[in-house]
Design a protein around this motif. Structure first.
Motif, PDB file in Angstrom:
ATOM      1  N   ALA A 165       0.840  -1.197   0.000  1.00 13.37           N
ATOM      2  CA  ALA A 165       0.000   0.000   0.000  1.00 13.37           C
ATOM      3  C   ALA A 165       0.876   1.248   0.000  1.00 13.37           C
ATOM      4  O   ALA A 165       1.887   1.314   0.713  1.00 13.37           O
ATOM      5  CB  ALA A 165      -0.918  -0.005   1.215  1.00 13.37           C
ATOM      6  N   GLY A 166       0.474   2.219  -0.808  1.00 14.39           N
ATOM      7  CA  GLY A 166       1.260   3.432  -0.957  1.00 14.39           C
ATOM      8  C   GLY A 166       2.248   3.390  -2.102  1.00 14.39           C
ATOM      9  O   GLY A 166       2.814   4.419  -2.478  1.00 14.39           O
ATOM     10  N   GLY A 167       2.453   2.216  -2.656  1.00 16.19           N
ATOM     11  CA  GLY A 167       3.393   2.048  -3.751  1.00 16.19           C
ATOM     12  C   GLY A 167       2.789   2.408  -5.103  1.00 16.19           C
ATOM     13  O   GLY A 167       1.640   2.862  -5.192  1.00 16.19           O
ATOM     14  N   SER A 168       3.587   2.182  -6.131  1.00 16.31           N
ATOM     15  CA  SER A 168       3.182   2.534  -7.488  1.00 16.31           C
ATOM     16  C   SER A 168       3.443   1.383  -8.453  1.00 16.31           C
ATOM     17  O   SER A 168       4.349   0.564  -8.225  1.00 16.31           O
ATOM     18  CB  SER A 168       3.967   3.762  -7.979  1.00 16.31           C
ATOM     19  OG  SER A 168       3.709   4.890  -7.193  1.00 16.31           O
ATOM     20  N   ARG A 183      -4.867   9.767  -8.363  1.00 11.05           N
ATOM     21  CA  ARG A 183      -3.857   8.718  -8.115  1.00 11.05           C
ATOM     22  C   ARG A 183      -3.454   7.994  -9.402  1.00 11.05           C
ATOM     23  O   ARG A 183      -2.310   7.585  -9.540  1.00 11.05           O
ATOM     24  CB  ARG A 183      -4.399   7.689  -7.120  1.00 11.05           C
ATOM     25  CG  ARG A 183      -4.766   8.283  -5.766  1.00 11.05           C
ATOM     26  CD  ARG A 183      -5.110   7.190  -4.754  1.00 11.05           C
ATOM     27  NE  ARG A 183      -6.256   6.403  -5.142  1.00 11.05           N
ATOM     28  CZ  ARG A 183      -6.240   5.080  -5.319  1.00 11.05           C
ATOM     29  NH1 ARG A 183      -5.127   4.403  -5.161  1.00 11.05           N
ATOM     30  NH2 ARG A 183      -7.359   4.427  -5.650  1.00 11.05           N
ATOM     31  N   ASN A 193      -0.491   5.385  -8.685  1.00 11.17           N
ATOM     32  CA  ASN A 193       0.261   5.830  -7.517  1.00 11.17           C
ATOM     33  C   ASN A 193      -0.595   5.725  -6.257  1.00 11.17           C
ATOM     34  O   ASN A 193      -1.816   5.614  -6.338  1.00 11.17           O
ATOM     35  CB  ASN A 193       0.726   7.268  -7.703  1.00 11.17           C
ATOM     36  CG  ASN A 193       1.635   7.450  -8.902  1.00 11.17           C
ATOM     37  OD1 ASN A 193       2.412   6.562  -9.253  1.00 11.17           O
ATOM     38  ND2 ASN A 193       1.535   8.601  -9.550  1.00 11.17           N
ATOM     39  N   SER A 194       0.057   5.767  -5.121  1.00 14.09           N
ATOM     40  CA  SER A 194      -0.648   5.710  -3.831  1.00 14.09           C
ATOM     41  C   SER A 194      -1.643   4.562  -3.806  1.00 14.09           C
ATOM     42  O   SER A 194      -2.809   4.738  -3.434  1.00 14.09           O
ATOM     43  CB  SER A 194      -1.354   7.042  -3.561  1.00 14.09           C
ATOM     44  OG  SER A 194      -0.447   8.113  -3.569  1.00 14.09           O
ATOM     45  N   LEU A 195      -1.190   3.420  -4.198  1.00 11.86           N
ATOM     46  CA  LEU A 195      -2.088   2.269  -4.303  1.00 11.86           C
ATOM     47  C   LEU A 195      -2.633   1.849  -2.959  1.00 11.86           C
ATOM     48  O   LEU A 195      -1.956   1.963  -1.920  1.00 11.86           O
ATOM     49  CB  LEU A 195      -1.355   1.103  -4.972  1.00 11.86           C
ATOM     50  CG  LEU A 195      -1.221   1.235  -6.489  1.00 11.86           C
ATOM     51  CD1 LEU A 195      -0.121   0.329  -7.025  1.00 11.86           C
ATOM     52  CD2 LEU A 195      -2.539   0.933  -7.165  1.00 11.86           C
ATOM     53  N   LYS A 196      -3.864   1.364  -2.990  1.00 17.62           N
ATOM     54  CA  LYS A 196      -4.574   0.924  -1.795  1.00 17.62           C
ATOM     55  C   LYS A 196      -4.969  -0.541  -1.959  1.00 17.62           C
ATOM     56  O   LYS A 196      -5.132  -1.019  -3.090  1.00 17.62           O
ATOM     57  CB  LYS A 196      -5.828   1.768  -1.599  1.00 17.62           C
ATOM     58  CG  LYS A 196      -5.573   3.264  -1.532  1.00 17.62           C
ATOM     59  CD  LYS A 196      -6.888   4.029  -1.452  1.00 17.62           C
ATOM     60  CE  LYS A 196      -6.646   5.530  -1.409  1.00 17.62           C
ATOM     61  NZ  LYS A 196      -7.925   6.298  -1.330  1.00 17.62           N
ATOM     62  N   ASP A 243      -7.547  -1.439  -4.466  1.00 11.36           N
ATOM     63  CA  ASP A 243      -7.214  -1.404  -5.891  1.00 11.36           C
ATOM     64  C   ASP A 243      -6.875  -2.783  -6.430  1.00 11.36           C
ATOM     65  O   ASP A 243      -6.676  -2.956  -7.635  1.00 11.36           O
ATOM     66  CB  ASP A 243      -6.033  -0.466  -6.150  1.00 11.36           C
ATOM     67  CG  ASP A 243      -6.343   0.977  -5.839  1.00 11.36           C
ATOM     68  OD1 ASP A 243      -5.465   1.658  -5.254  1.00 11.36           O
ATOM     69  OD2 ASP A 243      -7.448   1.440  -6.195  1.00 11.36           O
TER      70      ASP A 243
END
Length: 122
Positions: free
Chosen positions: A14-17, A67, A84-87, A90
């Motif tokens: 989480a938070g990665g791209s 995002r 970006n800012s993956l959750k 997603d």
């Protein structure tokens, strides 16, 4: 007719791209619209966003606005989905599609790739 091949999926925290690519061949890339959809287990396929042949992107679904970004390289016949800012929400199989008009309805698209899995861990 041509085909669409997605790549770039994987496992990310989480938070990665991630950046997904969709390589088009044949007549698919000349379609007026290239779209990205996703489908999580047990859920319906949902629209993420789309881009016109001109390079102008359509609106995105609310949950990814700010995002995700769709772009295309016409020299490479490739469409991209920068995430970006993956959750964790997603997490899904992501598909690219080619269609005649921009639509949130997946049935409006004529050609589909095989999909690429994106998994976001908490």
């Amino acid at each position: 007719q041509g085909q669409l091949v997605e790549s770039g999926g994987g496992l990310v925290q989480a938070g990665g791209s991630l950046r997904l690519s969709c390589a088009a061949s044949g007549r698919t890339f000349s379609s007026p619209v290239m779209g990205w959809f996703r489908q999580a287990p047990g859920k319906e396929r949902e629209f993420v966003g789309a881009i016109y042949r001109s390079g102008i992107a359509t609106d995105y679904r609310d949950s990814v606005k700010g995002r995700f970004t769709i772009s295309r390289d016409n020299d490479k016949n490739t469409v991209y989905l920068q995430m970006n800012s993956l959750k964790p929400e997603d997490t899904a199989v992501y598909y690219c599609a080619a269609g005649r008009r921009a639509s949130m309805d997946w049935q409006e698209y004529d050609y589909w790739g095989q999909g690429t899995q994106v998994t976001v861990s908490a």
